[in-house]
Design an enzyme around this catalytic site. Sequence first.
Site, PDB file in Angstrom:
ATOM      1  N   HIS A 127      80.966  45.103  -4.207  1.00  0.00           N
ATOM      2  CA  HIS A 127      79.677  45.243  -5.142  1.00  0.00           C
ATOM      3  C   HIS A 127      79.512  46.542  -5.370  1.00  0.00           C
ATOM      4  CE1 HIS A 127      78.185  41.187  -3.508  1.00  0.00           C
ATOM      5  NE2 HIS A 127      78.757  40.964  -4.354  1.00  0.00           N
TER       6      HIS A 127
ATOM      7  N   LEU B 162      71.405  41.104  -3.984  1.00  0.00           N
ATOM      8  CA  LEU B 162      71.540  39.627  -3.526  1.00  0.00           C
ATOM      9  C   LEU B 162      71.756  38.748  -4.628  1.00  0.00           C
ATOM     10  CD1 LEU B 162      67.656  40.065  -1.457  1.00  0.00           C
ATOM     11  CD2 LEU B 162      70.453  40.569  -0.817  1.00  0.00           C
TER      12      LEU B 162
ATOM     13  N   ASN C 261      75.194  35.504  -5.186  1.00  0.00           N
ATOM     14  CA  ASN C 261      75.952  34.425  -4.492  1.00  0.00           C
ATOM     15  C   ASN C 261      76.516  35.086  -3.426  1.00  0.00           C
ATOM     16  OD1 ASN C 261      75.460  31.870  -5.559  1.00  0.00           O
ATOM     17  ND2 ASN C 261      76.457  32.615  -7.420  1.00  0.00           N
TER      18      ASN C 261
ATOM     19  N   ARG D 193      78.538  32.101   2.445  1.00  0.00           N
ATOM     20  CA  ARG D 193      79.350  32.931   3.364  1.00  0.00           C
ATOM     21  C   ARG D 193      78.346  33.375   4.503  1.00  0.00           C
ATOM     22  NH1 ARG D 193      81.399  37.429  -0.763  1.00  0.00           N
ATOM     23  NH2 ARG D 193      81.313  35.992  -2.367  1.00  0.00           N
TER      24      ARG D 193
ATOM     25  N   GLY E 238      71.079  38.137  -8.891  1.00  0.00           N
ATOM     26  CA  GLY E 238      70.025  37.070  -9.241  1.00  0.00           C
ATOM     27  C   GLY E 238      68.885  36.797  -8.288  1.00  0.00           C
ATOM     28  N   VAL E 239      69.257  36.721  -7.071  1.00  0.00           N
ATOM     29  CA  VAL E 239      68.038  36.638  -6.034  1.00  0.00           C
ATOM     30  C   VAL E 239      66.950  37.911  -6.063  1.00  0.00           C
ATOM     31  CG1 VAL E 239      67.450  36.194  -3.683  1.00  0.00           C
ATOM     32  CG2 VAL E 239      69.260  34.929  -4.768  1.00  0.00           C
TER      33      VAL E 239
ATOM     34  N   GLU F 146      66.552  40.074  -8.369  1.00  0.00           N
ATOM     35  CA  GLU F 146      65.833  40.221  -9.388  1.00  0.00           C
ATOM     36  C   GLU F 146      64.900  39.274  -9.675  1.00  0.00           C
ATOM     37  OE1 GLU F 146      68.434  40.989 -12.758  1.00  0.00           O
ATOM     38  OE2 GLU F 146      69.720  42.151 -11.279  1.00  0.00           O
TER      39      GLU F 146
HETATM   40  N1  LIG Z   1      64.606  32.631 -11.021  1.00  0.00           N
HETATM   41  C1  LIG Z   1      65.181  32.666  -9.860  1.00  0.00           C
HETATM   42  N2  LIG Z   1      64.788  32.549  -8.835  1.00  0.00           N
HETATM   43  C2  LIG Z   1      65.380  32.470  -7.672  1.00  0.00           C
HETATM   44  N3  LIG Z   1      66.599  32.704  -7.340  1.00  0.00           N
HETATM   45  C3  LIG Z   1      67.435  32.841  -8.647  1.00  0.00           C
HETATM   46  C4  LIG Z   1      66.828  32.734  -9.812  1.00  0.00           C
HETATM   47  N4  LIG Z   1      67.492  33.019 -10.951  1.00  0.00           N
HETATM   48  C5  LIG Z   1      68.893  33.125 -10.182  1.00  0.00           C
HETATM   49  N5  LIG Z   1      68.851  32.961  -8.822  1.00  0.00           N
HETATM   50  C6  LIG Z   1      69.630  32.921  -7.629  1.00  0.00           C
HETATM   51  O1  LIG Z   1      70.443  33.994  -8.015  1.00  0.00           O
HETATM   52  C7  LIG Z   1      71.783  33.814  -7.358  1.00  0.00           C
HETATM   53  C8  LIG Z   1      73.109  33.863  -8.307  1.00  0.00           C
HETATM   54  O2  LIG Z   1      72.879  35.335  -8.484  1.00  0.00           O
HETATM   55  P1  LIG Z   1      73.923  36.182  -9.291  1.00  0.00           P
HETATM   56  O3  LIG Z   1      73.826  37.667  -9.328  1.00  0.00           O
HETATM   57  O4  LIG Z   1      74.071  35.580 -10.653  1.00  0.00           O
HETATM   58  O5  LIG Z   1      75.525  35.832  -8.413  1.00  0.00           O
HETATM   59  P2  LIG Z   1      76.854  36.043  -8.652  1.00  0.00           P
HETATM   60  O6  LIG Z   1      77.081  37.192  -9.706  1.00  0.00           O
HETATM   61  O7  LIG Z   1      77.347  36.409  -7.415  1.00  0.00           O
HETATM   62  O8  LIG Z   1      77.575  34.783  -9.233  1.00  0.00           O
HETATM   63  C9  LIG Z   1      71.813  32.212  -6.963  1.00  0.00           C
HETATM   64  O9  LIG Z   1      71.361  31.990  -5.762  1.00  0.00           O
HETATM   65  C10 LIG Z   1      70.505  31.816  -7.943  1.00  0.00           C
HETATM   66  O10 LIG Z   1      69.591  30.606  -7.106  1.00  0.00           O
HETATM   67  C1  LIG Z   2      82.677  40.946  -3.580  1.00  0.00           C
HETATM   68  C2  LIG Z   2      81.900  39.826  -3.775  1.00  0.00           C
HETATM   69  O1  LIG Z   2      81.367  39.242  -2.939  1.00  0.00           O
HETATM   70  O2  LIG Z   2      81.752  39.287  -5.103  1.00  0.00           O
HETATM   71  P1  LIG Z   2      80.927  38.207  -5.530  1.00  0.00           P
HETATM   72  O3  LIG Z   2      79.414  38.347  -5.177  1.00  0.00           O
HETATM   73  O4  LIG Z   2      81.017  38.145  -6.967  1.00  0.00           O
HETATM   74  O5  LIG Z   2      81.535  36.824  -4.808  1.00  0.00           O
END
Ligand SMILES: Nc1ncnc2c1ncn2[C@@H]1O[C@H](COP(=O)(O)OP(=O)(O)O)[C@@H](O)[C@H]1O
Ligand SMILES: CC(=O)OP(=O)(O)O
Length: 439
Positions: free
Chosen positions: A177, A215, A217, A247, A336-337, A339
């Site tokens: 990341h 924070l 996935n 994970r 996602g989490v 923000e």
């Molecule tokens: N409004 C929200 N409130 C709480 N969690 C959220 C919200 N919007 C997205 N998320 C959480 O963000 C996570 C996904 O984050 P993101 O950065 O998009 O992940 P990735 O890029 O790793 O797929 C999920 O767990 C989702 O539940």
């Molecule tokens: C490196 C890594 O964990 O990337 P992502 O969050 O996109 O799975």
Amino acid sequence: MSTVLVLNSGSSSLKYQLVDPGSGEALAGGMVERIGEESGRVAHETRGEEMVREQPVADHGAALRLVLGLFAEAGPSLREAGIVAVGHRVVHGGTSFSAPVVVDDDVVAAVRALVPLAPLHNPANVTGIEVARELLDVPHVAVFDTAFFADLPPAAATYAIDARTAAEHGVRRYGFHGTSHQFVSSAVASHPAVAAKLSAEGRGPDTLRQVVLHLGNGASASAVAGGRAVETSMGLTPLEGLVMGTRSGDVDPGVVFHLVRSGGLSVDDVDTLLNKRSGLLGLSGVNDMRELTRLVRSGDDGARLALDVYLHRLRKYVGAYAAVLGGIDVLAFTAGVGENAAVVRAGVVEGLGFLGLAVDAALNEARSRGARVISPGPFRDADATAADRRSGGAAAAALPAAVPGTTPAPAGPAGTPLVMVVPTNEELAIARQTIALVG
Ligand SMILES: Nc1ncnc2c1ncn2[C@@H]1O[C@H](COP(=O)(O)OP(=O)(O)O)[C@@H](O)[C@H]1O
Ligand SMILES: CC(=O)OP(=O)(O)O
Ligand SMILES: [Mg+2]
């Protein structure tokens, strides 16, 4: 206009964005999901309109062809948008890559050679690059998740295992990341509230000590001193560290031996267990933070424990990184989490009052875009104050607390750390690094 198509190829997904690195604008973007499964889905968004298709998508080649078709159909036309390059997110760069590179056959071979170190991510990255090179006749650039951490201090990058074995097998902390940690830490450093704080304390930007929590996935923490990464939670692979959606993050390596020797699991079984069936999902049955907090509110004990484990791990890391940095000036939440989940931010900061960390409830819960300060005290920006007014109580309701509440430390004028929410933009960062190389 010069634009860059940014591709983030996951094992069963392809995320993409057409970015104008000059203005920072995303002209279009979307995601193909469930590649290789019976039912696939693609959502393409441009000018605020979304086009969704449900159809099987055989492989990454088919996915990219589908995406190019959607650009032709729904716009913008890649040629008219002035596409000059494709930027690829590559997760593992090993010790071979510490900066973005223009892709040639040797680079593809090197990324493929790193597959054993990132079996979940690099195979899809290789496929994405190969397919895109075939279909798009422009320069391709690989931007590595590991690059920002290539120069971690040896004490942070080294695992205390037999040195010769480690060297022979490339075993060290690489960190991931990095594009996000770099983007966010540099946005923090150039934020007016941070500049005001440093100036009030009579300090230069090279003394700024930040902890960044990405924070999503996947989740990771970094400690950044004066713009340089000095510690991070992911290691040889993106499995170490924080609790994530699926994970485990940190476990005693003895868990692996025990499950193999006494539990009858194969090494691949344990790999799948720790990467795909653990974390929030393993503890509560759901990996999405929105669903998890819903379950917690409904009184679900498993979900409550999952959230407590998640928050406990985060507090532990923030405390440890404050020690690594010799203090903390900014705690930044992103992805996602980070923000969106005010409840998580409040839960992390609760109990860290001894470091001077605190959040203002209204600022924390305000729905606002853009980088902003959510701690109380004098160093708040205009945006935060406006967000404060807008919030109007639409915020997430507080969750029943399992951790005894602590009184937040009073906000002092100087020396008090800021807590911030800083939206990440990995696509823009990749587009900028791509254009810097080929533009
Ligand atoms: N409004 C929200 N409130 C709480 N969690 C959220 C919200 N919007 C997205 N998320 C959480 O963000 C996570 C996904 O984050 P993101 O950065 O998009 O992940 P990735 O890029 O790793 O797929 C999920 O767990 C989702 O539940
Ligand atoms: C490196 C890594 O964990 O990337 P992502 O969050 O996109 O799975
Ligand atoms: Mg992400």
